[in-house]
Design a protein around this motif. Structure first.
Motif, PDB file in Angstrom:
ATOM      1  N   SER A  54       0.823  -1.218   0.000  1.00 64.43           N
ATOM      2  CA  SER A  54       0.000   0.000   0.000  1.00 64.43           C
ATOM      3  C   SER A  54       0.850   1.258   0.000  1.00 64.43           C
ATOM      4  O   SER A  54       0.336   2.360   0.179  1.00 64.43           O
ATOM      5  N   ASN A  76      -2.515  -3.206  -4.584  1.00 66.23           N
ATOM      6  CA  ASN A  76      -3.308  -4.273  -3.990  1.00 66.23           C
ATOM      7  C   ASN A  76      -4.477  -4.529  -4.934  1.00 66.23           C
ATOM      8  O   ASN A  76      -5.508  -3.881  -4.854  1.00 66.23           O
ATOM      9  N   HIS A  95      -8.054  -2.438  -4.208  1.00 69.29           N
ATOM     10  CA  HIS A  95      -8.216  -2.584  -2.759  1.00 69.29           C
ATOM     11  C   HIS A  95      -7.557  -1.450  -1.978  1.00 69.29           C
ATOM     12  O   HIS A  95      -7.885  -1.243  -0.803  1.00 69.29           O
ATOM     13  N   ASN A  96      -6.631  -0.735  -2.599  1.00 74.16           N
ATOM     14  CA  ASN A  96      -6.037   0.427  -1.936  1.00 74.16           C
ATOM     15  C   ASN A  96      -6.892   1.683  -2.075  1.00 74.16           C
ATOM     16  O   ASN A  96      -6.520   2.749  -1.568  1.00 74.16           O
ATOM     17  N   THR A 148      -5.443   6.280   0.638  1.00 73.13           N
ATOM     18  CA  THR A 148      -5.083   4.865   0.648  1.00 73.13           C
ATOM     19  C   THR A 148      -5.915   4.079   1.667  1.00 73.13           C
ATOM     20  O   THR A 148      -5.978   4.440   2.838  1.00 73.13           O
ATOM     21  N   ARG A 149      -6.556   3.029   1.163  1.00 72.55           N
ATOM     22  CA  ARG A 149      -7.340   2.072   1.943  1.00 72.55           C
ATOM     23  C   ARG A 149      -8.544   2.707   2.647  1.00 72.55           C
ATOM     24  O   ARG A 149      -9.062   2.162   3.606  1.00 72.55           O
TER      25      ARG A 149
END
Length: 327
Positions: free
Chosen positions: A140, A146, A165-166, A185-186
């Motif tokens: 990440s 990701n 996914h990030n 991020t995330r």
């Protein structure tokens, strides 16, 4: 007398309610401004033999050739524009040049860029299938991925990657060094510049970056300098999915033609929608099914220089081709 007053009040309420519904419909459900496209061909079918697919997930054009991500067969298949099989490359694995689950594709500078979802990287091949290089790795941090879902390449060679996914889109130099990102991020979000599992990216002729904001059921657009420009899809583009024109039920793939029109794979609505560069709805084509011109979850789209549109029909394990009306 009292009953008559109550009846009139009810009639007024019904008329007001109907008027509000009509106003909302006119405000949030646009009318087509162009006729629909015409179905012309389909090929493929389930399997692992040449010319058959196990979950096609990406598609790109280069000259007279069509490249398709055959995801669960862990390979790229190449066809001519009439659907005749020419060659395939890639084997399942984690080593250099091997593929886990290839997703959306793009071609730039005589090379094919493959977003490899399971291997968390971008694989770059020559158009004959020779492996050239690998960009990124799992993580990440800057320049890490990701589950990347799509990649676009700017004229200067910079990469734009939908980092699923990030919850972000990254811009990288050709060597993979980090430039900047959109999104946190995330962190999922529905505000402008935030994402809910971005699935693909595309660049317009003027450098506009379009992002398929997958589970937010919308498209977001950013200027070449990175500023947020617009978002569209459903009321106020705030994650309200639906089957109406201009709305989405999970956006999975994008393509931009030479004039800047944006074509969107509308996965659960079983159709492709076309928009002007500013997000104005123009037309749509496709319907659920496995017959001619029907889709079972279209996932990716590409547009040729002659305006032919090719669509990866995920559930039916095939490729469909469409032409503009009168084309």
């Amino acid at each position: 007398m009292r009953r008559r007053v109550v009846f009139r009040s009810l009639v007024v309420l019904v008329l007001v309610f109907a008027g509000l519904i009509a106003a909302a419909w006119l405000a949030f459900v646009p009318w087509p401004k162009e006729p629909s496209y015409v179905f012309i061909a389909a090929w493929g079918g389930p399997g692992s033999d040449p010319g058959r697919f196990n979950d096609p997930t990406g598609i790109a054009l280069a000259g007279g050739e069509l490249f398709v991500s055959d995801s669960r067969n862990a390979r790229i298949q190449v066809f001519d524009r009439d659907g005749n099989f020419k060659r395939a490359f890639g084997i399942k694995g984690e080593g250099a040049g091997q593929l886990g689950r290839p997703m959306n594709l793009t071609v730039f500078g005589g090379e094919l860029y493959v977003a490899d979802y399971w291997n968390d990287r971008i694989e770059v091949f020559a158009l004959d299938g020779t492996h050239r290089r690998t960009i990124g790795r799992k993580g990440s941090g800057p320049g890490e991925f990701n589950a990347p879902g799509g990649v676009a390449v700017a004229p200067n060679g910079d990469l734009f990657v939908a980092d699923f996914h990030n919850q972000r889109v990254q811009q990288l130099r050709p060597d993979g060094s980090f430039v900047r990102q959109w999104g946190t991020t995330r962190e999922r979000g529905s505000a402008a510049g935030m994402f809910n599992y971005p699935t693909d990216v595309a660049l317009g002729p003027d450098g506009t970056l379009y992002v398929a904001d997958g589970y937010n059921d919308r498209i977001q657009a950013f200027s070449p300098d990175g500023a947020f420009l617009d978002k569209w899809g459903g009321p106020f583009a705030i994650n309200v999915h639906g089957p109406f024109q201009g709305w989405f039920a999970t956006v999975t793939g994008l393509a931009v033609d030479r004039a800047g029109h944006v074509f969107v794979a509308d996965f659960y609505n079983n159709r492709v929608q076309k928009f002007a560069p500013d997000g104005t709805f123009l037309t749509a084509f496709g319907e659920p099914g496995d017959g001619a011109g029907q889709f079972d979850h279209p996932i990716a789209v590409a547009v040729g220089d002659d305006d032919t549109v090719f669509v990866a029909d995920y559930g039916n394990n095939r490729i469909l081709a469409w032409r503009p009306p009168g084309g």
